[in-house]
Design an enzyme around this catalytic site. Structure first.
Site, PDB file in Angstrom:
ATOM      1  N   PRO A  98       0.834  -1.220   0.000  1.00 40.80           N
ATOM      2  CG  PRO A  98      -0.106  -1.098   2.142  1.00 40.80           C
ATOM      3  CD  PRO A  98       0.682  -1.990   1.230  1.00 40.80           C
ATOM      4  CD  GLU A 125       1.432  -5.077  11.171  1.00 36.86           C
ATOM      5  OE1 GLU A 125       1.528  -3.964  10.657  1.00 36.86           O
ATOM      6  OE2 GLU A 125       0.368  -5.523  11.644  1.00 36.86           O
ATOM      7  NE  ARG A 162      -9.078  -6.616 -19.808  1.00 42.98           N
ATOM      8  CZ  ARG A 162      -9.536  -5.657 -20.606  1.00 42.98           C
ATOM      9  NH1 ARG A 162      -8.862  -4.541 -20.716  1.00 42.98           N
ATOM     10  NH2 ARG A 162     -10.648  -5.820 -21.293  1.00 42.98           N
ATOM     11  CG  ASP A 177     -11.316  -1.976 -22.268  1.00 37.75           C
ATOM     12  OD1 ASP A 177     -12.521  -2.118 -22.496  1.00 37.75           O
ATOM     13  OD2 ASP A 177     -10.531  -2.926 -22.081  1.00 37.75           O
TER      14      ASP A 177
HETATM   15  N1  SAM Z   1       1.679  -2.642   7.538  1.00 36.94           N
HETATM   16  C1  SAM Z   1       1.617  -2.413   6.122  1.00 36.94           C
HETATM   17  C2  SAM Z   1       1.490  -0.926   5.844  1.00 36.94           C
HETATM   18  O1  SAM Z   1       0.765  -0.257   6.566  1.00 36.94           O
HETATM   19  O2  SAM Z   1       2.041  -0.472   4.835  1.00 36.94           O
HETATM   20  C3  SAM Z   1       0.435  -3.134   5.511  1.00 36.94           C
HETATM   21  C4  SAM Z   1       0.644  -4.579   5.329  1.00 36.94           C
HETATM   22  S1  SAM Z   1      -0.705  -5.347   4.554  1.00 36.94           S
HETATM   23  C5  SAM Z   1      -1.723  -5.765   5.920  1.00 36.94           C
HETATM   24  C6  SAM Z   1      -0.045  -6.888   4.066  1.00 36.94           C
HETATM   25  C7  SAM Z   1       0.332  -6.993   2.608  1.00 36.94           C
HETATM   26  O3  SAM Z   1      -0.814  -6.808   1.787  1.00 36.94           O
HETATM   27  C8  SAM Z   1       1.309  -5.977   2.082  1.00 36.94           C
HETATM   28  O4  SAM Z   1       2.638  -6.370   2.378  1.00 36.94           O
HETATM   29  C9  SAM Z   1       1.044  -5.995   0.588  1.00 36.94           C
HETATM   30  O5  SAM Z   1       1.695  -7.078  -0.041  1.00 36.94           O
HETATM   31  C10 SAM Z   1      -0.453  -6.247   0.542  1.00 36.94           C
HETATM   32  N2  SAM Z   1      -1.265  -5.036   0.334  1.00 36.94           N
HETATM   33  C11 SAM Z   1      -2.173  -4.540   1.180  1.00 36.94           C
HETATM   34  N3  SAM Z   1      -2.776  -3.465   0.672  1.00 36.94           N
HETATM   35  C12 SAM Z   1      -2.242  -3.274  -0.557  1.00 36.94           C
HETATM   36  C13 SAM Z   1      -2.453  -2.311  -1.577  1.00 36.94           C
HETATM   37  N4  SAM Z   1      -3.326  -1.325  -1.448  1.00 36.94           N
HETATM   38  N5  SAM Z   1      -1.741  -2.428  -2.712  1.00 36.94           N
HETATM   39  C14 SAM Z   1      -0.834  -3.415  -2.869  1.00 36.94           C
HETATM   40  N6  SAM Z   1      -0.578  -4.348  -1.918  1.00 36.94           N
HETATM   41  C15 SAM Z   1      -1.277  -4.279  -0.772  1.00 36.94           C
END
Ligand code: SAM
Length: 264
Positions: A98, A125, A162, A177
């Site tokens: 994220p 995490e 795609r 698209d």
């Molecule tokens: N503690 C982290 C932070 O706040 O940045 C969040 C970890 S999240 C619970 C666990 C995993 O989900 C991340 O390591 C990532 O691989 C994935 N993930 C969660 N949200 C995401 C998003 N919006 N985009 C891409 N990957 C995401």
């Protein structure tokens, strides 16, 4: 999930602790068929296979304390080493996060030109910070937090795949698209031409022009709808959209109309 074949045009390697979460959706639909036909080669790697302890532990407590667990770095490093040794060095190694740059259609286009992409799925995490050095980029699918990187990896894979010739049957539909040229897509209708909702509800009609068989008018109507929708819903896209002369003229007319409406 599938082996190499001479017709393969794009290879994905995905590292996850939940292989089925990735594999199952890839068994159906357009992507499933592309994999069957050998246009796509997707291999899912179970991170636990790259642990060395008896219990296949992939996570550990965070240094410095605090809630949650962190994905251990060594299994992830070994998994990427394995992909490089067995499948060749990926042009792009994407860490799903994220905290990454927001993934867009422009990224999908850029990545579709890579022949081999690896996607790393986090959990808990997230990754030990040192794993970031092994990735070539870090991508987020939006400003919200999911429990794992599997859905983001699937989103990225699908958006990229795609665009690869031979994956979607009708390439013209991909070219039209939303976002492909910076415009949202025009509204679509199918049969029946008239539809009454409920016993005494309103009759919902397909716009007359679409039933006319007049191709030039249909094309013009679709352009107008696409420009109008984009102006209403996503005006930010218009700053960088590549519009043809007809679309520019439609945009100017719509903007004039709106201005006149606003000044009333
Ligand atoms: N503690 C982290 C932070 O706040 O940045 C969040 C970890 S999240 C619970 C666990 C995993 O989900 C991340 O390591 C990532 O691989 C994935 N993930 C969660 N949200 C995401 C998003 N919006 N985009 C891409 N990957 C995401």
């Amino acid at each position: 999930m599938s082996g190499f074949s001479r017709t393969v045009s794009m290879t994905f390697d995905i590292v996850t602790i939940f292989p089925r979460v990735i594999e199952q959706p890839l068994e159906a639909g357009v992507l499933g068929r592309a994999i069957e036909r050998g246009v796509l080669d997707v291999k899912v790697h179970d991170l636990r296979r790259f642990t060395t302890d008896r219990h296949h532990v992939v996570d550990d407590v965070p240094y410095g304390g605090g809630p949650g667990m962190v994905l251990k770095p060594e299994p992830m490093f070994r998994a990427v080493d394995f992909v490089e040794a067995e499948r060749g060095r990926p042009l792009t190694v994407i860490l799903t996060s994220p905290q990454g740059r927001r993934f867009t259609q422009a990224d999908a286009r850029r990545l579709a030109a890579c022949q081999h992409i690896a996607l790393l799925c986090g959990r808990y995490e997230g990754f030990d910070e040192r794993v970031r050095g092994r990735a070539t980029e870090e991508l987020s699918i939006g400003d919200y937090v999911l429990t794992g990187g599997e859905l983001p990896a699937l989103v990225i894979l699908e958006a990229v795949a795609r665009l690869i010739p031979g994956v979607v049957g009708d390439e013209q539909s991909v070219a039209e698209d939303s976002f492909s040229r910076g415009l949202l897509d025009f509204p679509q209708y199918t049969r029946p031409a008239e539809l009454t909702v409920g016993e005494s509800g309103p009759t919902l009609r397909v716009p007359e022009v679409l039933l006319s068989g007049h191709h030039a008018e249909i094309r013009r109507w679709r352009k107008r709808e696409a420009v109008s929708r984009t102006l209403t819903r996503r005006p930010d896209l218009l700053a960088t959209a590549s519009l043809d002369e007809e679309e520019k003229e439609i945009l100017r007319a719509l903007q004039d109309d709106r201005m006149a409406e606003w000044q009333k």
